[in-house]
Design a protein around this motif. Sequence first.
Motif, short mmCIF file in Angstrom:
data_model
loop_
_atom_site.label_atom_id
_atom_site.label_comp_id
_atom_site.label_asym_id
_atom_site.label_seq_id
_atom_site.Cartn_x
_atom_site.Cartn_y
_atom_site.Cartn_z
N GLY A 456 0.77 -0.74 -0.69
CA GLY A 456 -0.05 -0.25 -0.01
C GLY A 456 0.53 1.04 -0.35
O GLY A 456 0.56 2.68 -0.12
N GLY A 457 1.98 0.91 -0.35
CA GLY A 457 2.70 2.39 -0.28
C GLY A 457 3.22 3.10 -1.43
O GLY A 457 3.16 2.30 -2.12
N TYR A 458 3.68 4.45 -0.85
CA TYR A 458 4.57 4.54 -3.02
C TYR A 458 6.04 5.61 -2.47
O TYR A 458 6.01 5.76 -1.44
N PHE A 459 5.93 6.11 -3.72
CA PHE A 459 7.06 7.16 -3.55
C PHE A 459 6.22 8.23 -3.14
O PHE A 459 5.44 8.09 -4.21
N ASP A 460 6.76 9.52 -2.92
CA ASP A 460 5.79 10.28 -3.33
C ASP A 460 7.25 12.03 -3.12
O ASP A 460 8.19 11.87 -2.88
N VAL A 474 0.85 21.66 -2.68
CA VAL A 474 0.21 21.35 -4.40
C VAL A 474 1.58 20.59 -5.13
O VAL A 474 3.23 20.39 -4.06
N GLY A 475 1.37 20.27 -5.71
CA GLY A 475 2.77 19.45 -6.69
C GLY A 475 2.72 18.40 -6.11
O GLY A 475 3.84 17.35 -6.59
N TRP A 476 1.08 16.93 -5.97
CA TRP A 476 2.01 16.02 -5.13
C TRP A 476 1.37 15.41 -6.42
O TRP A 476 1.07 15.02 -7.69
N LEU A 477 2.77 14.03 -6.44
CA LEU A 477 2.70 13.17 -7.20
C LEU A 477 3.31 11.81 -6.06
O LEU A 477 3.90 12.43 -5.23
N THR A 478 2.22 10.50 -6.72
CA THR A 478 3.12 9.46 -6.55
C THR A 478 3.47 8.55 -7.46
O THR A 478 2.58 8.73 -8.60
N TRP A 479 4.71 7.30 -7.21
CA TRP A 479 4.73 6.74 -7.57
C TRP A 479 5.65 5.00 -7.03
O TRP A 479 5.74 4.78 -6.26
N LYS A 486 14.89 2.90 -13.61
CA LYS A 486 15.21 4.44 -13.50
C LYS A 486 14.56 5.16 -14.08
O LYS A 486 12.80 4.58 -15.37
N GLY A 487 13.97 6.32 -13.74
CA GLY A 487 12.81 6.90 -14.25
C GLY A 487 13.06 8.61 -14.59
O GLY A 487 14.02 9.25 -13.57
N SER A 488 11.98 9.44 -14.79
CA SER A 488 12.01 11.34 -14.55
C SER A 488 11.34 11.17 -14.29
O SER A 488 9.70 10.88 -15.08
N LYS A 489 10.64 12.48 -13.95
CA LYS A 489 9.72 12.97 -13.71
C LYS A 489 9.72 14.47 -13.52
O LYS A 489 10.19 14.89 -13.19
N LYS A 490 8.51 14.56 -14.02
CA LYS A 490 7.78 16.31 -14.58
C LYS A 490 6.99 16.54 -13.74
O LYS A 490 6.13 16.10 -13.71
N GLY A 496 1.09 29.33 -3.50
CA GLY A 496 0.05 29.90 -2.79
C GLY A 496 0.73 30.98 -1.90
O GLY A 496 1.41 31.97 -2.88
N ALA A 497 -0.45 31.84 -1.96
CA ALA A 497 0.02 32.80 -0.68
C ALA A 497 1.27 33.18 -0.16
O ALA A 497 1.81 33.74 0.44
N ASN A 498 2.02 32.17 0.63
CA ASN A 498 2.35 31.90 1.89
C ASN A 498 3.89 32.14 0.93
O ASN A 498 4.32 31.60 -0.30
N SER A 499 4.91 32.72 1.49
CA SER A 499 6.45 33.11 1.17
C SER A 499 7.64 31.57 1.98
O SER A 499 8.65 32.00 1.55
N ASP A 500 6.94 30.82 2.57
CA ASP A 500 8.00 29.25 2.82
C ASP A 500 7.41 28.20 2.12
O ASP A 500 7.57 27.42 3.00
N TYR A 501 7.42 27.96 1.39
CA TYR A 501 6.81 26.96 0.61
C TYR A 501 8.87 25.89 0.21
O TYR A 501 9.75 26.58 -0.17
N PHE A 502 8.13 24.68 0.35
CA PHE A 502 9.97 24.02 -0.03
C PHE A 502 9.50 22.31 -0.97
O PHE A 502 8.53 22.13 -0.41
N LEU A 503 10.87 21.76 -1.34
CA LEU A 503 10.29 20.70 -2.04
C LEU A 503 10.65 19.87 -1.00
O LEU A 503 11.41 19.80 -0.17
N ASN A 504 10.03 18.11 -1.05
CA ASN A 504 9.33 17.77 -0.38
C ASN A 504 9.77 16.35 -1.34
O ASN A 504 8.80 15.66 -1.73
N PHE A 505 10.68 15.45 -1.07
CA PHE A 505 11.13 13.70 -1.31
C PHE A 505 10.49 12.99 0.06
O PHE A 505 11.47 13.07 0.78
N GLY A 506 9.65 11.62 -0.89
CA GLY A 506 9.51 10.86 0.18
C GLY A 506 9.34 9.86 0.37
O GLY A 506 8.76 8.94 -0.85
#
Length: 524
Positions: A456-460, A474-479, A486-490, A496-506
Amino acid sequence: MGKRMRNRKSSLGGIVVFLFFLVGYLSNGNLIFADNGKNQELQYFYNQNRLDFIYSEDNSYLDFYYDRNGNLIHKIHREFEGFEKGNISATSFMPLIGTLSMTQEPNKVVSGAYSAYGVGEKNVEWTVFMISNFYKFKLEPNTPYSVTFNYKVIDKPASGGYFDFFVRSLTGNGKDDVGWLTWNEAIGTKGSKKVEFVTGANSDYFLNFGMRNGGAISIDDIKVTKEAESFEKGDVTATEYMPLIGTLSMTQEPNKVVSGAYSAYGVGEKNVEWTVFMISNFYKFKLEPNTPYSVTFNYKVIDKPANGGYFDFFVRSLTGNGKDDVGWLTWNEAIGTRGSKKVEFVTGANSDYFLNFGMRNGGAISIDDIKVTKEAESFEKGDVTATEYMPLIGTLSMTQEPNKVVSGAYSAYGVGEKNVEWTVFMISNFYKFKLEPNTPYSVTFNYKVIDKPANGGYFDFFVRSLTGNGKDDVGWLTWNEAIGTKGSKKVEFVTGANSDYFLNFGMRNGGAISIDDIKVTKRP
């Protein structure tokens, strides 16, 4: 071309009188810190028994980078103001109008132990509580810069007011202002700002932090970046470039200058087949191996090459000696032609690539406004602390194991325990890397699956706002794919209106995956 590749090597009112200091600078690979001729206090910081950086009491740093064998390969002089000395006179900033103090109050501090805290009276229309000290900190004329900083709103301005940032020339006295930015947010709001601008012809530009109709705000983590080499110091030794073959000079002649007051002017003899008049100095400026870059520059043709000749640009590895050249570009245009070039390339496995500007069969050309952009994070330094990424939950390491590497010599390798539902092994460091609010982006990356998540798990991948705490993701992606894939993702998203967004790999329910070649692009 193949043969060549083988064979060729508004007024501010009374400005106070400043104390006169010289700032630390990097010269020929050596750090010199001076204060009216006196040595400044230096603090040395180590990582794994190696000198990581030197901190000076003027709040500048010298960062040290090493190759995989522990040999020192690069030093970078870094301007970053975190106000951690708790004394404004020890920084490159100073008060002007209103009130400026160094605060330690937890409800006012943005980050660290201290922040700069500015207050303006609400019955005063214009307040500039802090400016950069132009005797300590110089902005070159006719040069592109970016400035980033973090802030926290402590008290809102009165009706119709706002906080502001701008860049002013003392000579221009408001007529030549650039980099204007205004904002007005709720009390308690924390955020980040990035401003891009090009200075004008004057040599006395300085940064201004203020407000209209008063209020109170804390400022921290100011970083000023010179975005391109404009040669406005008129001295090639003060840049990251140097001469090689032929003649290189800094020209002020109006018919030769591309932009601003100075340009780099290269000449080759027409009876000499190959001339490289200017290269990047690989002791001052490093290109990482196995990494995509773009280089843009402006030029003006002063004299055409002889028959069959052309102007050229390429990127060479000293080790490869021509066999591993990348980024080849040639052009030949009429005398007087002005233009711009952009070259995209990926470096090879060597760590000693450098830029080359030259010509075949001589001629004369002026070069200006050179901008080098690292287009993706390739992790080729083998050290996550040298990147704009950082660990969070689970395990993050830099791997060299061939069965785990995605490309190049290193990849980021993340592992999550299968009995832990949610793991975020790597995030973008929001103190180093800023996503602007209400802005469209795309993120691409390459990956290799090393171990699958449990049932039931996945990478995200997702993009989170620290302020929003998951509500504004925003930008949700799971696989989820087979081991060894090996692969590539886009991923495309709009912050949104906040100034502290950051990328997450998990991942959900654990597993193991390698990530590489992360590219973040602002979309139109």
